[in-house]
Motif scaffolding. Structure first.
Motif, PDB file in Angstrom:
ATOM      1  N   GLU A  27      51.771  -6.454  -0.553  1.00 20.07           N
ATOM      2  CA  GLU A  27      52.475  -7.317  -1.367  1.00 20.07           C
ATOM      3  C   GLU A  27      51.515  -7.514  -2.409  1.00 20.07           C
ATOM      4  OE1 GLU A  27      54.003 -10.832   0.952  1.00 20.07           O
ATOM      5  OE2 GLU A  27      54.871  -9.347   2.336  1.00 20.07           O
ATOM      6  N   GLU A  28      52.075  -8.076  -3.616  1.00 18.14           N
ATOM      7  CA  GLU A  28      51.187  -8.324  -4.839  1.00 18.14           C
ATOM      8  C   GLU A  28      50.052  -9.515  -4.572  1.00 18.14           C
ATOM      9  OE1 GLU A  28      52.966  -8.690  -8.641  1.00 18.14           O
ATOM     10  OE2 GLU A  28      54.392  -7.351  -8.171  1.00 18.14           O
ATOM     11  N   LEU A  31      46.977  -7.683  -3.164  1.00 18.56           N
ATOM     12  CA  LEU A  31      46.143  -6.928  -4.278  1.00 18.56           C
ATOM     13  C   LEU A  31      44.965  -7.919  -5.058  1.00 18.56           C
ATOM     14  CD1 LEU A  31      49.089  -4.904  -5.680  1.00 18.56           C
ATOM     15  CD2 LEU A  31      47.400  -4.144  -4.154  1.00 18.56           C
ATOM     16  N   ARG A  32      45.098  -9.090  -4.599  1.00 19.17           N
ATOM     17  CA  ARG A  32      44.296  -9.874  -5.604  1.00 19.17           C
ATOM     18  C   ARG A  32      43.056 -10.543  -4.306  1.00 19.17           C
ATOM     19  NH1 ARG A  32      49.313 -11.643  -7.450  1.00 19.17           N
ATOM     20  NH2 ARG A  32      49.739 -13.199  -6.215  1.00 19.17           N
ATOM     21  N   GLY A  45      43.296  -4.557  -5.073  1.00 21.56           N
ATOM     22  CA  GLY A  45      43.912  -3.923  -6.210  1.00 21.56           C
ATOM     23  C   GLY A  45      43.106  -3.078  -6.648  1.00 21.56           C
ATOM     24  N   LEU A  92      46.314  -6.307 -12.702  1.00 20.95           N
ATOM     25  CA  LEU A  92      46.613  -5.961 -11.159  1.00 20.95           C
ATOM     26  C   LEU A  92      47.637  -4.685 -11.256  1.00 20.95           C
ATOM     27  CD1 LEU A  92      46.349  -9.061  -9.020  1.00 20.95           C
ATOM     28  CD2 LEU A  92      44.925  -7.220  -9.072  1.00 20.95           C
ATOM     29  N   THR A  94      50.757  -2.837  -9.243  1.00 22.23           N
ATOM     30  CA  THR A  94      51.849  -3.274  -8.371  1.00 22.23           C
ATOM     31  C   THR A  94      51.730  -2.194  -7.164  1.00 22.23           C
ATOM     32  OG1 THR A  94      53.657  -2.086  -9.248  1.00 22.23           O
ATOM     33  CG2 THR A  94      53.316  -4.289 -10.258  1.00 22.23           C
ATOM     34  N   PRO A  95      52.474  -2.620  -6.177  1.00 24.14           N
ATOM     35  CA  PRO A  95      52.257  -1.623  -5.017  1.00 24.14           C
ATOM     36  C   PRO A  95      53.353  -0.591  -5.460  1.00 24.14           C
ATOM     37  CG  PRO A  95      52.712  -3.822  -4.218  1.00 24.14           C
ATOM     38  CD  PRO A  95      52.537  -3.918  -5.758  1.00 24.14           C
ATOM     39  N   THR A  97      53.360   1.022  -8.473  1.00 21.86           N
ATOM     40  CA  THR A  97      52.569   1.647  -9.334  1.00 21.86           C
ATOM     41  C   THR A  97      51.708   2.563  -8.481  1.00 21.86           C
ATOM     42  OG1 THR A  97      52.787  -0.005 -11.221  1.00 21.86           O
ATOM     43  CG2 THR A  97      50.617   1.549 -11.175  1.00 21.86           C
TER      44      THR A  97
END
Length: 161
Positions: A27-28, A31-32, A45, A92, A94-95, A97
């Protein structure tokens, strides 16, 4: 096609499938997160982007060094320094991407099966890839890239547990 090239392709393809599956679970917010095993302080990410692009870089290295058809000449580093990850600061992926980037590596990986035993035994010139030291055979260079990718994927999985 060589048996060894086909084995390398199979191993890398399985790893790409594993990456695609893993990136599909992110999830986004994941990535952080900081990646705890990364000395540079990169986020999940940033390392995910680096990992997703790894096999495309291998494909460019194989083209630039003339092992497979395509562009030849400079600029085809098989894998840049690990400190050049993630693109522009603050952006960041995205999943989706990440999955697209991994999918784009399918064609370069397919070319591994086309490598001959003679090519796999040859020694790429030093500096043509961060894994090419003037002593490793092409097969050893490719194995090192696969191992490097596996280490990044393991670190990513650990970071989001």
């Amino acid at each position: 096609m060589s048996r060894r090239g086909t084995e390398l392709m199979t191993t890398a393809s399985r790893q790409l499938d594993e990456m695609t599956e893993f990136f599909g679970t992110l999830e986004e917010a994941d990535l952080r997160r900081p990646c705890p095993d990364d000395d540079a302080g990169d986020t999940v990410g940033a390392i995910a982007v680096h990992t997703a692009q790894g096999y495309a870089l291998l494909g460019r290295f194989l083209q630039a060094t003339g092992y497979v058809p395509g562009a030849t000449g400079g600029g085809g580093h098989g894998h840049g320094p690990c400190r050049s990850r993630g693109g522009a600061p603050g952006l960041l992926p995205t999943p989706a991407t990440l999955r697209t980037q991994v999918s784009a590596a399918t064609a370069p990986i397919g070319r591994l099966a086309d490598l001959t035993d003679e090519q796999l035994d040859s020694v790429p010139r030093p500096g043509s890839s961060r894994f090419a030291d003037g002593h490793r055979s092409l097969e050893q260079v490719i194995d090192a890239v696969i191992d490097h990718q596996a280490a990044h994927l393991a670190a990513l999985k650990q970071a989001v547990q």
